[in-house]
Design a protein around this motif. Structure first.
Motif, PDB file in Angstrom:
ATOM      1  N   THR A   9       5.704   0.797   2.544  1.00 16.76           N
ATOM      2  CA  THR A   9       6.037   1.807   3.563  1.00 16.76           C
ATOM      3  C   THR A   9       7.277   2.609   3.190  1.00 16.76           C
ATOM      4  N   GLY A  10       7.997   2.179   2.154  1.00 17.14           N
ATOM      5  CA  GLY A  10       9.312   2.763   1.873  1.00 17.14           C
ATOM      6  C   GLY A  10       9.250   4.215   1.424  1.00 17.14           C
ATOM      7  N   ILE A  12      10.751   5.707  -1.168  1.00 18.70           N
ATOM      8  CA  ILE A  12      10.466   5.888  -2.602  1.00 18.70           C
ATOM      9  C   ILE A  12       9.058   5.370  -2.917  1.00 18.70           C
ATOM     10  N   LYS A  36       1.212  -0.878  10.169  1.00 23.28           N
ATOM     11  CA  LYS A  36       1.809  -0.089   9.082  1.00 23.28           C
ATOM     12  C   LYS A  36       0.757   0.176   7.999  1.00 23.28           C
ATOM     13  N   VAL A  55       2.895  -8.836   4.199  1.00 23.27           N
ATOM     14  CA  VAL A  55       4.010  -9.737   3.860  1.00 23.27           C
ATOM     15  C   VAL A  55       5.077  -9.460   4.908  1.00 23.27           C
ATOM     16  N   VAL A  85      17.414  -1.901   3.122  1.00 23.86           N
ATOM     17  CA  VAL A  85      18.257  -0.752   2.746  1.00 23.86           C
ATOM     18  C   VAL A  85      19.035  -0.348   3.994  1.00 23.86           C
ATOM     19  N   LYS A 166      21.826  -6.062  -4.082  1.00 23.09           N
ATOM     20  CA  LYS A 166      21.130  -5.472  -5.223  1.00 23.09           C
ATOM     21  C   LYS A 166      21.543  -6.169  -6.519  1.00 23.09           C
ATOM     22  N   VAL A 196      19.166   8.563  -3.712  1.00 20.34           N
ATOM     23  CA  VAL A 196      17.866   9.198  -3.917  1.00 20.34           C
ATOM     24  C   VAL A 196      17.595  10.154  -2.753  1.00 20.34           C
TER      25      VAL A 196
HETATM   26  P1  NDP Z   1      13.185   2.149   2.603  1.00 23.93           P
HETATM   27  O1  NDP Z   1      14.068   1.589   3.658  1.00 23.93           O
HETATM   28  O2  NDP Z   1      12.427   3.374   2.918  1.00 23.93           O
HETATM   29  O3  NDP Z   1      12.187   1.031   2.068  1.00 23.93           O
HETATM   30  C1  NDP Z   1      12.506  -0.326   2.059  1.00 23.93           C
HETATM   31  C2  NDP Z   1      11.211  -1.116   2.040  1.00 23.93           C
HETATM   32  O4  NDP Z   1      11.508  -2.521   2.040  1.00 23.93           O
HETATM   33  C3  NDP Z   1      10.347  -0.870   3.275  1.00 23.93           C
HETATM   34  O5  NDP Z   1       8.985  -0.907   2.909  1.00 23.93           O
HETATM   35  C4  NDP Z   1      10.680  -2.061   4.172  1.00 23.93           C
HETATM   36  O6  NDP Z   1       9.665  -2.381   5.105  1.00 23.93           O
HETATM   37  C5  NDP Z   1      10.816  -3.158   3.123  1.00 23.93           C
HETATM   38  N1  NDP Z   1      11.609  -4.294   3.606  1.00 23.93           N
HETATM   39  C6  NDP Z   1      12.935  -4.311   3.894  1.00 23.93           C
HETATM   40  N2  NDP Z   1      13.302  -5.535   4.325  1.00 23.93           N
HETATM   41  C7  NDP Z   1      12.181  -6.301   4.313  1.00 23.93           C
HETATM   42  C8  NDP Z   1      11.902  -7.662   4.675  1.00 23.93           C
HETATM   43  N3  NDP Z   1      12.867  -8.487   5.106  1.00 23.93           N
HETATM   44  N4  NDP Z   1      10.629  -8.113   4.546  1.00 23.93           N
HETATM   45  C9  NDP Z   1       9.640  -7.284   4.096  1.00 23.93           C
HETATM   46  N5  NDP Z   1       9.845  -6.001   3.740  1.00 23.93           N
HETATM   47  C10 NDP Z   1      11.102  -5.515   3.853  1.00 23.93           C
HETATM   48  O7  NDP Z   1      14.132   2.382   1.357  1.00 23.93           O
HETATM   49  P2  NDP Z   1      14.009   3.183  -0.008  1.00 23.93           P
HETATM   50  O8  NDP Z   1      12.641   3.651  -0.254  1.00 23.93           O
HETATM   51  O9  NDP Z   1      15.122   4.144  -0.013  1.00 23.93           O
HETATM   52  O10 NDP Z   1      14.372   2.021  -1.044  1.00 23.93           O
HETATM   53  C11 NDP Z   1      13.393   1.335  -1.809  1.00 23.93           C
HETATM   54  C12 NDP Z   1      14.099   0.504  -2.867  1.00 23.93           C
HETATM   55  O11 NDP Z   1      14.938   1.368  -3.647  1.00 23.93           O
HETATM   56  C13 NDP Z   1      15.049  -0.561  -2.299  1.00 23.93           C
HETATM   57  O12 NDP Z   1      14.952  -1.702  -3.113  1.00 23.93           O
HETATM   58  C14 NDP Z   1      16.428   0.078  -2.423  1.00 23.93           C
HETATM   59  O13 NDP Z   1      17.462  -0.866  -2.500  1.00 23.93           O
HETATM   60  C15 NDP Z   1      16.263   0.870  -3.703  1.00 23.93           C
HETATM   61  N6  NDP Z   1      17.201   1.984  -3.831  1.00 23.93           N
HETATM   62  C16 NDP Z   1      17.185   3.039  -2.941  1.00 23.93           C
HETATM   63  C17 NDP Z   1      18.075   4.096  -3.084  1.00 23.93           C
HETATM   64  C18 NDP Z   1      18.089   5.255  -2.153  1.00 23.93           C
HETATM   65  O14 NDP Z   1      19.010   6.092  -2.252  1.00 23.93           O
HETATM   66  N7  NDP Z   1      17.114   5.408  -1.253  1.00 23.93           N
HETATM   67  C19 NDP Z   1      19.059   4.106  -4.175  1.00 23.93           C
HETATM   68  C20 NDP Z   1      18.997   2.952  -5.050  1.00 23.93           C
HETATM   69  C21 NDP Z   1      18.082   1.954  -4.879  1.00 23.93           C
HETATM   70  P3  NDP Z   1       9.616  -1.657   6.567  1.00 23.93           P
HETATM   71  O15 NDP Z   1       9.299  -0.208   6.299  1.00 23.93           O
HETATM   72  O16 NDP Z   1       8.539  -2.344   7.278  1.00 23.93           O
HETATM   73  O17 NDP Z   1      10.974  -1.836   7.159  1.00 23.93           O
END
Ligand code: NDP
Length: 335
Positions: A9-10, A12, A36, A55, A85, A166, A196
């Motif tokens: 869902t994130g 990136i 989701k 998960v 995050v 991280k 990002v």
């Molecule tokens: P998002 O918050 O959009 O995505 C984070 C994802 O992790 C979501 O799918 C979220 O699920 C999932 N998640 C978080 N905690 C849990 C948990 N306890 N159990 C299961 N799933 C979990 O962030 P980004 O897309 O920005 O980041 C993605 C990755 O990139 C991360 O690892 C982040 O640290 C890394 N990153 C991001 C940067 C940025 O500037 N955005 C810079 C550097 C690294 P849900 O949507 O359901 O909450």
């Protein structure tokens, strides 16, 4: 070829999944709930090459067991992106550090147990935060840098907790590989992006509050007229589409194996963003903070020439990123 993408869902992850599907990979995404999964199925137009597994919480060390077990012979690549995050939490250890580290350890143990030979590549989305020393904000950062924080220091505040999460998660992956040579077949690449930015994959997700990194830039883009805009270097930026591309390249480019890739184009100030908005969106003048065309500082503390040479493509610049984001936000606001 099938790729497991965790945290589908994130912000990136959606760009990564889109690119993988365009390159004809089959994708299995992990999400926290059926709802989701249903939203993503619709957004990706019910693409038959995209399926989901639930998960719920990566803090649980066996969270990925059922996924890897059910797809043991099918998954060739894993892109592990799920991680908290956030810079705010009631309990930094429980809410940020433990999920990040257990998520990484857990999925690696699941692969070792159920798919030690079929998974060929493990790509983890780490961060520049895993490389930065928060007590030395001017230190040069290269592909060799490591954040020296201890587990205890990482619980002092939200930024320390995220940065620590991280660092410890990435370390867990490198240590796992070292300890399991000959037992698992996969190779490792880590992607360490700076801030990002860039458009959301789907316009509907550009409504309201954005993900953490985009929300920072959006505040500067639409800062009210009278705002005090910070003119000092805020950090470095990279476009989300360039980050997605690095993940996909890492699956098949052997030169990226065993590497830590710093995804960064250049440094920026919030005033740079305001200036771009004034130049490219003249209709907003008088509604947003004004331009300031005096010379602005540049940071230059991220030295990622090795990564840029290895990837071999030009990262998008701030103007293109800000314009694409603003176009999308303004479009959805009108709807
Ligand atoms: P998002 O918050 O959009 O995505 C984070 C994802 O992790 C979501 O799918 C979220 O699920 C999932 N998640 C978080 N905690 C849990 C948990 N306890 N159990 C299961 N799933 C979990 O962030 P980004 O897309 O920005 O980041 C993605 C990755 O990139 C991360 O690892 C982040 O640290 C890394 N990153 C991001 C940067 C940025 O500037 N955005 C810079 C550097 C690294 P849900 O949507 O359901 O909450």
């Amino acid at each position: 070829m099938s790729v497991l993408v965790t945290g589908a869902t994130g912000y990136i992850a959606l760009h990564v999944i889109d690119l993988l599907l365009k390159e004809n990979y089959r994708v299995i995404g992990t999400v926290r709930s059926k709802e989701k999964a249903a939203k993503l199925e619709k957004q990706f137009n019910y693409n038959k090459d995209l399926t989901f597994e639930i998960v719920e919480d990566i803090a649980n060390l066996s969270a990925f067991d059922h996924v890897i077990k059910n797809h043991a012979n099918e998954i060739n690549y894993v892109i592990h992106m799920a991680s908290p995050v956030t810079f705010t939490a009631d309990d930094f250890e429980k809410d940020i550090l433990i999920p990040a580290v257990n998520g990484t350890k857990g999925i690696l143990e699941s692969i070792k147990q159920y798919a030690p030979k079929s998974v060929k590549k493990f790509v983890i989305t780490s961060s520049i935060a895993a490389m930065m020393d928060l007590t030395n904000p001017t230190a040069i950062l290269t592909e060799q840098s490591w954040n020296p924080t201890t587990w205890e220091q990482a619980q002092e505040n939200g930024i320390a907790a995220y940065s620590g999460s991280k660092k410890f998660a990435e370390k867990a992956a490198w240590n796992f590989l070292e300890e399991n040579k000959g037992i698992v077949d996969f190779k490792l690449t880590t992607i360490n992006p700076v801030f990002v930015f860039g458009p959301q994959k789907f316009d509907e997700d550009a409504k309201g509050k954005l993900n953490s990194s985009c929300e920072i830039i959006k505040e500067a883009m639409f800062a009210p007229t009278e705002s005090e805009i910070d003119k000092s270097v805020f950090g470095s930026y990279v476009d989300v589409r360039d980050v997605a591309r690095a993940h996909v390249c890492s699956l098949h480019n052997d030169e990226l194996t065993g590497k830590r890739l710093i995804l960064s184009n250049a440094s920026f100030t919030k005033q740079n963003i305001v200036n771009i908005m004034n130049k490219r969106f003249p209709q907003l003048k008088g509604k947003i903070a004004p331009a300031d065309n005096s010379e602005l500082p540049q940071g230059g503390r991220v030295h990622n020439e090795k990564t840029k040479a290895l990837l071999g493509y030009i990262f998008k610049d701030l103007e293109e990123i800000v314009v694409d984001m603003a176009d999308q936000i303004l479009k959805v606001q009108e709807q």
